[in-house]
Write a protein that holds these residues in place. Structure first.
Motif, PDB file in Angstrom:
ATOM      1  N   ALA A 234      -3.358  -2.521  -8.548  1.00  0.00           N
ATOM      2  CA  ALA A 234      -2.588  -3.237  -9.567  1.00  0.00           C
ATOM      3  C   ALA A 234      -2.429  -4.690  -9.151  1.00  0.00           C
ATOM      4  N   GLU A 235      -2.424  -5.576 -10.130  1.00  0.00           N
ATOM      5  CA  GLU A 235      -2.306  -7.002  -9.844  1.00  0.00           C
ATOM      6  C   GLU A 235      -1.636  -7.723 -11.002  1.00  0.00           C
ATOM      7  N   PRO A 236      -0.903  -8.785 -10.700  1.00  0.00           N
ATOM      8  CA  PRO A 236      -0.311  -9.590 -11.786  1.00  0.00           C
ATOM      9  C   PRO A 236      -1.405 -10.373 -12.508  1.00  0.00           C
ATOM     10  N   ILE A 237      -1.206 -10.637 -13.786  1.00  0.00           N
ATOM     11  CA  ILE A 237      -2.179 -11.407 -14.560  1.00  0.00           C
ATOM     12  C   ILE A 237      -1.449 -12.450 -15.406  1.00  0.00           C
ATOM     13  N   ASP A 238      -2.185 -13.481 -15.773  1.00  0.00           N
ATOM     14  CA  ASP A 238      -1.625 -14.547 -16.599  1.00  0.00           C
ATOM     15  C   ASP A 238      -1.981 -14.383 -18.065  1.00  0.00           C
ATOM     16  N   ASP A 239      -3.140 -13.791 -18.329  1.00  0.00           N
ATOM     17  CA  ASP A 239      -3.610 -13.660 -19.705  1.00  0.00           C
ATOM     18  C   ASP A 239      -4.287 -12.305 -19.862  1.00  0.00           C
ATOM     19  N   PHE A 240      -3.658 -11.412 -20.604  1.00  0.00           N
ATOM     20  CA  PHE A 240      -4.178 -10.042 -20.736  1.00  0.00           C
ATOM     21  C   PHE A 240      -5.502  -9.996 -21.501  1.00  0.00           C
ATOM     22  N   ARG A 241      -5.883 -11.084 -22.138  1.00  0.00           N
ATOM     23  CA  ARG A 241      -7.121 -11.106 -22.915  1.00  0.00           C
ATOM     24  C   ARG A 241      -8.329 -11.482 -22.065  1.00  0.00           C
TER      25      ARG A 241
ATOM     26  N   ASP B 206       4.783  12.380  -9.667  1.00  0.00           N
ATOM     27  CA  ASP B 206       3.627  11.667  -9.128  1.00  0.00           C
ATOM     28  C   ASP B 206       3.060  10.702 -10.160  1.00  0.00           C
ATOM     29  N   ARG B 207       3.034  11.111 -11.419  1.00  0.00           N
ATOM     30  CA  ARG B 207       2.553  10.224 -12.478  1.00  0.00           C
ATOM     31  C   ARG B 207       3.503   9.050 -12.668  1.00  0.00           C
ATOM     32  N   GLU B 208       4.800   9.310 -12.564  1.00  0.00           N
ATOM     33  CA  GLU B 208       5.778   8.228 -12.688  1.00  0.00           C
ATOM     34  C   GLU B 208       5.613   7.222 -11.551  1.00  0.00           C
ATOM     35  N   ALA B 209       5.300   7.734 -10.366  1.00  0.00           N
ATOM     36  CA  ALA B 209       5.071   6.839  -9.232  1.00  0.00           C
ATOM     37  C   ALA B 209       3.912   5.892  -9.519  1.00  0.00           C
ATOM     38  N   SER B 210       2.834   6.422 -10.085  1.00  0.00           N
ATOM     39  CA  SER B 210       1.685   5.576 -10.409  1.00  0.00           C
ATOM     40  C   SER B 210       2.037   4.529 -11.455  1.00  0.00           C
ATOM     41  N   THR B 211       2.898   4.895 -12.402  1.00  0.00           N
ATOM     42  CA  THR B 211       3.354   3.920 -13.397  1.00  0.00           C
ATOM     43  C   THR B 211       4.075   2.764 -12.712  1.00  0.00           C
ATOM     44  N   GLY B 212       4.745   3.078 -11.596  1.00  0.00           N
ATOM     45  CA  GLY B 212       5.461   2.045 -10.858  1.00  0.00           C
ATOM     46  C   GLY B 212       4.559   0.962 -10.303  1.00  0.00           C
TER      47      GLY B 212
ATOM     48  N   VAL C 291       0.857  -1.182   0.000  1.00  0.00           N
ATOM     49  CA  VAL C 291       0.000   0.000   0.000  1.00  0.00           C
ATOM     50  C   VAL C 291       0.892   1.230   0.000  1.00  0.00           C
ATOM     51  N   PHE C 292       0.694   2.089  -0.992  1.00  0.00           N
ATOM     52  CA  PHE C 292       1.536   3.272  -1.149  1.00  0.00           C
ATOM     53  C   PHE C 292       0.739   4.527  -0.820  1.00  0.00           C
ATOM     54  N   ARG C 293       1.321   5.380   0.030  1.00  0.00           N
ATOM     55  CA  ARG C 293       0.627   6.580   0.472  1.00  0.00           C
ATOM     56  C   ARG C 293       1.420   7.847   0.129  1.00  0.00           C
ATOM     57  N   GLY C 294       0.662   8.942  -0.003  1.00  0.00           N
ATOM     58  CA  GLY C 294       1.275  10.238  -0.275  1.00  0.00           C
ATOM     59  C   GLY C 294       1.411  10.510  -1.757  1.00  0.00           C
ATOM     60  N   ARG C 295       1.891  11.700  -2.077  1.00  0.00           N
ATOM     61  CA  ARG C 295       2.142  12.061  -3.466  1.00  0.00           C
ATOM     62  C   ARG C 295       3.527  12.666  -3.590  1.00  0.00           C
ATOM     63  N   GLU C 296       4.047  12.594  -4.769  1.00  0.00           N
ATOM     64  CA  GLU C 296       5.380  13.116  -5.036  1.00  0.00           C
ATOM     65  C   GLU C 296       5.340  14.635  -5.247  1.00  0.00           C
ATOM     66  N   PRO C 297       6.499  15.316  -5.185  1.00  0.00           N
ATOM     67  CA  PRO C 297       6.519  16.787  -5.185  1.00  0.00           C
ATOM     68  C   PRO C 297       5.993  17.448  -6.453  1.00  0.00           C
ATOM     69  N   THR C 298       6.070  16.771  -7.589  1.00  0.00           N
ATOM     70  CA  THR C 298       5.634  17.363  -8.849  1.00  0.00           C
ATOM     71  C   THR C 298       4.625  16.460  -9.543  1.00  0.00           C
ATOM     72  N   ILE C 299       3.893  17.041 -10.496  1.00  0.00           N
ATOM     73  CA  ILE C 299       2.928  16.250 -11.261  1.00  0.00           C
ATOM     74  C   ILE C 299       3.639  15.124 -11.999  1.00  0.00           C
ATOM     75  N   ALA C 300       4.786  15.443 -12.627  1.00  0.00           N
ATOM     76  CA  ALA C 300       5.506  14.442 -13.411  1.00  0.00           C
ATOM     77  C   ALA C 300       5.985  13.289 -12.533  1.00  0.00           C
TER      78      ALA C 300
ATOM     79  N   ASP D 227      10.846   1.164  -7.800  1.00  0.00           N
ATOM     80  CA  ASP D 227      10.371  -0.018  -8.525  1.00  0.00           C
ATOM     81  C   ASP D 227      10.351   0.233 -10.025  1.00  0.00           C
ATOM     82  N   SER D 228       9.939   1.448 -10.404  1.00  0.00           N
ATOM     83  CA  SER D 228       9.886   1.796 -11.827  1.00  0.00           C
ATOM     84  C   SER D 228      11.281   1.816 -12.429  1.00  0.00           C
ATOM     85  N   SER D 229      12.263   2.356 -11.694  1.00  0.00           N
ATOM     86  CA  SER D 229      13.617   2.483 -12.232  1.00  0.00           C
ATOM     87  C   SER D 229      14.284   1.130 -12.433  1.00  0.00           C
ATOM     88  N   LYS D 230      13.877   0.113 -11.668  1.00  0.00           N
ATOM     89  CA  LYS D 230      14.462  -1.205 -11.823  1.00  0.00           C
ATOM     90  C   LYS D 230      14.145  -1.808 -13.179  1.00  0.00           C
TER      91      LYS D 230
END
Length: 245
Positions: free
Chosen positions: A90-97, A14-20, A3-12, A240-243
């Motif tokens: 977000a969750e892992p999936i086996d079949d995107f279809r 913060d959006r990257e965090a969500s991509t993570g 569970v991730f809480r808070g927001r990052e300092p900038t819009i950019a 996590d995103s940078s990895k």
């Protein structure tokens, strides 16, 4: 569940965090984030095809809503930086279809449960029907019925799916209806997209609390469900995103 809480300092950032969140799911873990994004006007991909797109961006900026473009969802949505909440699971999936509809239904049911648990929000007044000429119109929404039967949209849902992970997310309007109406009216007018201001609802208008922190906690608890949460700052999502870069 992470569970991730808070927001990052900038819009950019913060959006990257969500991509993570997708990267967390791709590594086989489930994740939830419920937060208050920065003040912004988020345009959908279809908005960019409208003749008045540049005018709409300029109008949003003039009203103090920095314009951005998002990857999921339909039309424009507004965040006031204080009372409009974003949520994502977000969750892992086996079949995107497979199971796209099930994920929508599961999230919508959880958001409905959260709204019902908030004092004053009546389950009998909640519906998945979409008001006519609503903001960010779509087939996956939650609306409340007002006294004369008219609908007001409170939440909109969207989904992003990869081969290994899926994220189902949305926006929930808690309060601040007057200011949100002001920018949405101007933006939709510039885009030449029909918009009925009366179709915009909030948790507060539906009889629930106007405190976004109260609503955020309730939504987070509902999305986590029976899972054991591990709480982390949203900034960890950037790692996590940078990895995966």
């Amino acid at each position: 569940m992470r569970v991730f809480r808070g927001r990052e300092p900038t819009i950019a950032a913060d959006r990257e965090a969500s991509t993570g969140l997708l990267e967390v799911a791709a590594d086989g873990e489930r994740a939830v984030r419920v937060w208050t994004p920065h003040r912004q006007l988020a345009f959908g991909r279809r908005d960019r095809q409208q003749d008045g797109y540049d005018r709409a961006r300029d109008a949003a900026a003039e009203l103090g809503f920095p314009p951005i473009e998002r990857d999921v969802g339909g039309r424009a949505v507004a965040y006031d930086g204080e009372t409009a909440i974003a949520f994502a699971r977000a969750e892992p999936i086996d079949d995107f279809r497979r199971e796209t509809g099930e994920r929508y239904e599961h999230l919508a049911a959880d958001i409905a449960d959260a709204l019902v648990s908030l004092s004053g929000v009546d389950r009998n007044r909640l519906t998945h029907d979409e008001p006519e000429n609503a903001f960010c119109p779509g087939t996956h929404s939650l609306s409340t019925a007002v006294e004369d039967g008219r609908l007001r949209k409170v939440a909109g849902l969207a989904q992003r799916v990869r081969q290994d992970a899926a994220i189902t997310a949305g926006i929930l309007l808690v309060d601040g209806r007057t200011e949100l109406l002001t920018v949405l009216e101007v933006v939709y007018d510039a885009l030449a997209i029909p918009f009925d201001p009366d179709s915009v609802g909030t948790v507060a208008v539906a009889g629930g609390p106007s405190d976004p922190d109260v609503v955020r906690r309730t939504v987070e608890e509902t999305l986590v469900g029976d899972a054991e949460p591990t709480v982390e700052p949203a900034g960890n999502l950037l790692e996590d995103s940078s990895k995966h870069d």
